[in-house]
Design an enzyme around this catalytic site. Structure first.
Site, PDB file in Angstrom:
ATOM      1  CG  ASN A   7      -7.351  15.256  15.356  1.00  0.00           C
ATOM      2  OD1 ASN A   7      -7.203  16.258  15.744  1.00  0.00           O
ATOM      3  ND2 ASN A   7      -6.490  14.825  14.443  1.00  0.00           N
ATOM      4  NE  ARG A  99      -2.992  15.711  16.875  1.00  0.00           N
ATOM      5  CZ  ARG A  99      -2.862  16.638  15.898  1.00  0.00           C
ATOM      6  NH1 ARG A  99      -3.847  17.024  15.243  1.00  0.00           N
ATOM      7  NH2 ARG A  99      -1.459  16.713  15.520  1.00  0.00           N
ATOM      8  CG  HIS A 189       3.580  15.632  13.769  1.00  0.00           C
ATOM      9  ND1 HIS A 189       4.573  16.272  12.735  1.00  0.00           N
ATOM     10  CD2 HIS A 189       2.586  15.827  13.197  1.00  0.00           C
ATOM     11  CE1 HIS A 189       3.883  16.615  11.775  1.00  0.00           C
ATOM     12  NE2 HIS A 189       2.617  16.330  12.095  1.00  0.00           N
ATOM     13  CG  HIS A 217       4.164  12.562  10.938  1.00  0.00           C
ATOM     14  ND1 HIS A 217       3.466  11.889  11.622  1.00  0.00           N
ATOM     15  CD2 HIS A 217       3.508  13.599  10.107  1.00  0.00           C
ATOM     16  CE1 HIS A 217       2.186  12.075  11.230  1.00  0.00           C
ATOM     17  NE2 HIS A 217       2.003  12.972  10.185  1.00  0.00           N
ATOM     18  N   GLY A 219       3.731  14.537   6.228  1.00  0.00           N
ATOM     19  CA  GLY A 219       2.150  14.796   5.738  1.00  0.00           C
ATOM     20  C   GLY A 219       2.126  16.019   5.162  1.00  0.00           C
ATOM     21  N   GLY A 221       1.452  18.482   7.174  1.00  0.00           N
ATOM     22  CA  GLY A 221       2.501  18.890   8.133  1.00  0.00           C
ATOM     23  C   GLY A 221       3.774  18.034   8.369  1.00  0.00           C
ATOM     24  NE  ARG A 250       1.999  24.529   9.605  1.00  0.00           N
ATOM     25  CZ  ARG A 250       1.414  23.499  10.264  1.00  0.00           C
ATOM     26  NH1 ARG A 250       2.491  22.353  10.350  1.00  0.00           N
ATOM     27  NH2 ARG A 250       0.215  23.134  10.549  1.00  0.00           N
ATOM     28  NE  ARG A 294      -2.874  11.302  -3.538  1.00  0.00           N
ATOM     29  CZ  ARG A 294      -4.055  10.642  -2.955  1.00  0.00           C
ATOM     30  NH1 ARG A 294      -3.986   9.180  -3.259  1.00  0.00           N
ATOM     31  NH2 ARG A 294      -4.435  11.356  -1.981  1.00  0.00           N
ATOM     32  N   GLY A 341       1.020  10.766   5.477  1.00  0.00           N
ATOM     33  CA  GLY A 341       0.595  10.536   4.217  1.00  0.00           C
ATOM     34  C   GLY A 341       1.548  10.330   3.125  1.00  0.00           C
ATOM     35  CB  ILE A 342       4.363  12.521   1.917  1.00  0.00           C
ATOM     36  CG1 ILE A 342       3.394  13.413   1.542  1.00  0.00           C
ATOM     37  CG2 ILE A 342       5.466  12.438   0.826  1.00  0.00           C
ATOM     38  CD1 ILE A 342       4.002  15.069   1.680  1.00  0.00           C
ATOM     39  N   GLY A 343       4.767  10.025   3.631  1.00  0.00           N
ATOM     40  CA  GLY A 343       6.201   9.110   4.170  1.00  0.00           C
ATOM     41  C   GLY A 343       5.377   7.584   4.002  1.00  0.00           C
ATOM     42  CD  GLU A 396      -0.909  11.334  14.772  1.00  0.00           C
ATOM     43  OE1 GLU A 396      -1.396  10.952  13.676  1.00  0.00           O
ATOM     44  OE2 GLU A 396      -0.646  12.411  15.356  1.00  0.00           O
TER      45      GLU A 396
HETATM   46  P1  AMP Z   1      -1.544  13.748   5.720  1.00  0.00           P
HETATM   47  O1  AMP Z   1      -1.381  14.970   6.308  1.00  0.00           O
HETATM   48  O2  AMP Z   1      -0.696  12.706   6.716  1.00  0.00           O
HETATM   49  O3  AMP Z   1      -3.029  13.089   5.701  1.00  0.00           O
HETATM   50  O4  AMP Z   1      -0.870  13.530   4.411  1.00  0.00           O
HETATM   51  C1  AMP Z   1      -1.500  14.265   3.543  1.00  0.00           C
HETATM   52  C2  AMP Z   1      -0.420  14.326   2.218  1.00  0.00           C
HETATM   53  O5  AMP Z   1      -0.146  13.014   1.756  1.00  0.00           O
HETATM   54  C3  AMP Z   1      -0.786  15.088   1.134  1.00  0.00           C
HETATM   55  O6  AMP Z   1       0.325  15.918   0.585  1.00  0.00           O
HETATM   56  C4  AMP Z   1      -0.927  14.074   0.106  1.00  0.00           C
HETATM   57  O7  AMP Z   1      -0.968  14.153  -1.327  1.00  0.00           O
HETATM   58  C5  AMP Z   1       0.016  13.027   0.350  1.00  0.00           C
HETATM   59  N1  AMP Z   1      -0.218  11.833  -0.127  1.00  0.00           N
HETATM   60  C6  AMP Z   1      -1.178  10.774   0.322  1.00  0.00           C
HETATM   61  N2  AMP Z   1      -0.967   9.644  -0.653  1.00  0.00           N
HETATM   62  C7  AMP Z   1       0.083   9.803  -1.403  1.00  0.00           C
HETATM   63  C8  AMP Z   1       0.444   9.137  -2.495  1.00  0.00           C
HETATM   64  N3  AMP Z   1       0.250   7.833  -2.860  1.00  0.00           N
HETATM   65  N4  AMP Z   1       1.758   9.868  -3.430  1.00  0.00           N
HETATM   66  C9  AMP Z   1       2.283  10.931  -2.827  1.00  0.00           C
HETATM   67  N5  AMP Z   1       1.583  11.599  -1.883  1.00  0.00           N
HETATM   68  C10 AMP Z   1       0.640  11.025  -1.249  1.00  0.00           C
END
Ligand code: AMP
Length: 415
Positions: A7, A99, A189, A217, A219, A221, A250, A294, A341-343, A396
């Site tokens: 990726n 990807r 996504h 999704h 994260g 993004g 964004r 976070r 990541g957030i979800g 993915e």
């Molecule tokens: P991703 O792009 O899918 O890797 O997601 C990244 C996002 O997930 C970032 O904003 C991180 O702060 C958030 N994230 C990861 N772990 C946590 C957590 N335990 N609580 C809140 N946000 C998180």
């Protein structure tokens, strides 16, 4: 077969090495051997590799381009120090799955890359100038380093959304713009949503055509997808990943006249406005602090920062609005599914998004929701909730590896 999944972003390369094959897919017994990421490609790069249950590597070293980064990955995975099971030379890597962000209207499923496919990916650069060039660099580098005998496959982020109906994918602009330039909603996504739909039907014991969910999704993004009868029928990202939800940097949906306003009042060029919309908005822009959810949650909790709270509240409100819109557009669904990541990790954000949706039959189980973090999957709604809520960590890379095996072996893709 050992499949290297790559990726490539503009300044990063992520990889996973996955042992899979048609019989392993059938038994759901394929497994990840190693994974890693190289960030800040082009300068003093940060290297972070790990073998499943084994060796780890964390270094900073100069890696000047994508080729150097992929070379570093390959040298490490075959090295005696990594001890990746069954991998001791480049001959132990039998395929590569890339990807690729944008497949335009041309690529609706995984393809083995030949010069015609490469031309097709180049043609879509116009639609994804930030993403596809890095994907092409990765393809060319992997071909050079592994040789032409190792098949390389492309899996497109847009493919899953090739089922969008015209009413969802067309913008209400003069129709000839669509004819002339294929100016339309593509959505992104897609591989993540395909995985979520696949895993949800496995866990819920459904047939693919019975999967009716709104998937989020969330994260850095973030997007939403209405999945009806197992297929994407609407999604929030558009021609590019700029549209829809509030994201890390964004802002998602805005009134397009803001662009002219910024040009007039701030004297910004189109390039500068593009940077503002892609890199300086969203959680970062509203909070003035960070794009990292976070950190924002921590700032809100520890210091009661008003704009951190506002940014999180706007993120949640927009996601909630899309859930409502998609439920209406689909004529109802069985579940809201969180990933990214957030979800996957933030019970707090999930709770805030779903707050007040009891009237539409969704009641969250606070204890289940709180317990569902760090890679766990399952239902977080209360027993008897008419509309369910689920968390499914995305994967993915697994689908990319499986798609690559099927494409190489000429087997039909199923999900
Ligand atoms: P991703 O792009 O899918 O890797 O997601 C990244 C996002 O997930 C970032 O904003 C991180 O702060 C958030 N994230 C990861 N772990 C946590 C957590 N335990 N609580 C809140 N946000 C998180």
């Amino acid at each position: 077969m050992n499949v290297l999944v790559l990726n490539c972003g503009s300044s990063s390369v992520k990889f996973q090495l996955i042992a899979t094959d048609l019989d392993l897919i059938a038994k759901n017994a394929d497994r990840r051997l190693a994974r890693g990421v190289i960030e800040r490609v082009g300068s003093e790069a940060l290297v972070s590799f790990a073998v499943e249950g084994g060796a780890k590597l964390r270094t900073a070293e100069p890696l000047r381009d994508h080729r150097a980064a992929i070379d570093r990955i390959l040298r490490w995975v075959v090295s005696p120090e990594a001890k990746v099971p069954g991998v001791s030379s480049l001959a132990d890597i039998q395929a590569v799955g890339h990807r690729v962000v944008h497949g335009g209207e041309k690529f609706t499923k995984c393809v083995v890359i030949d010069s015609e496919v490469l031309d097709g990916i180049e043609d879509t650069i116009e639609l994804a100038p930030l993403h596809n060039p890095a994907n092409i660099k990765g393809i060319l580098a992997a071909r050079e380093l592994l040789g032409p005998g190792v098949p390389q496959c492309a899996v497109f982020d847009t493919s899953f959304h090739s089922t969008l109906p015209e009413t969802a994918y067309l913008y209400a602009l003069p129709y000839q713009l669509y004819r002339r330039y294929k100016l339309r909603r593509y959505g992104f996504h897609g591989t993540s949503y395909r995985y979520v739909a696949y895993r949800y039907r496995q866990l819920a014991g459904l047939k693919p055509k019975d999967v009716n969910v709104v998937a989020l999704h969330l994260g850095n993004g973030a997007s939403a997808c209405a999945i009806k009868g197992g297929a994407s029928v609407d999604t929030s990202m558009g021609l590019t990943p700029l549209e829809g939800l509030v994201m890390g940097t964004r802002g998602g949906d805005i009134d397009p006249s803001i662009i002219e306003f910024l040009h007039d009042r701030e004297g910004l060029t189109l390039d500068q406005i593009d940077t503002l919309l892609n890199k300086q908005s969203g959680l970062l822009g509203v909070s003035g602090l960070t794009n990292d959810m976070r950190e924002l949650l921590e700032e809100e909790r520890e210091n009661g920062d008003r704009r951190a709270r506002l940014a999180i509240d706007m993120f949640c409100a927009r996601a909630r609005k899309y859930i409502g819109a998609y439920l209406a557009a689909m004529g109802g669904a069985d579940a809201v599914v969180f990933t990214g990541g957030i979800g996957e990790n933030s019970a707090e954000v999930r709770g805030r998004i779903l707050k007040g949706l009891e009237w539409m039959g969704l009641s969250l189980d606070a204890a289940r929701n709180k317990a569902m973090t760090a890679g766990k999957e399952g239902e977080v709604s209360a027993p008897g909730s008419r509309l369910k809520a689920w968390v499914i960590p995305t994967n993915e890379e697994l689908l990319i590896a499986r798609d690559a095996v099927r494409a190489v072996k000429g087997a039909p893709r199923r999900w």
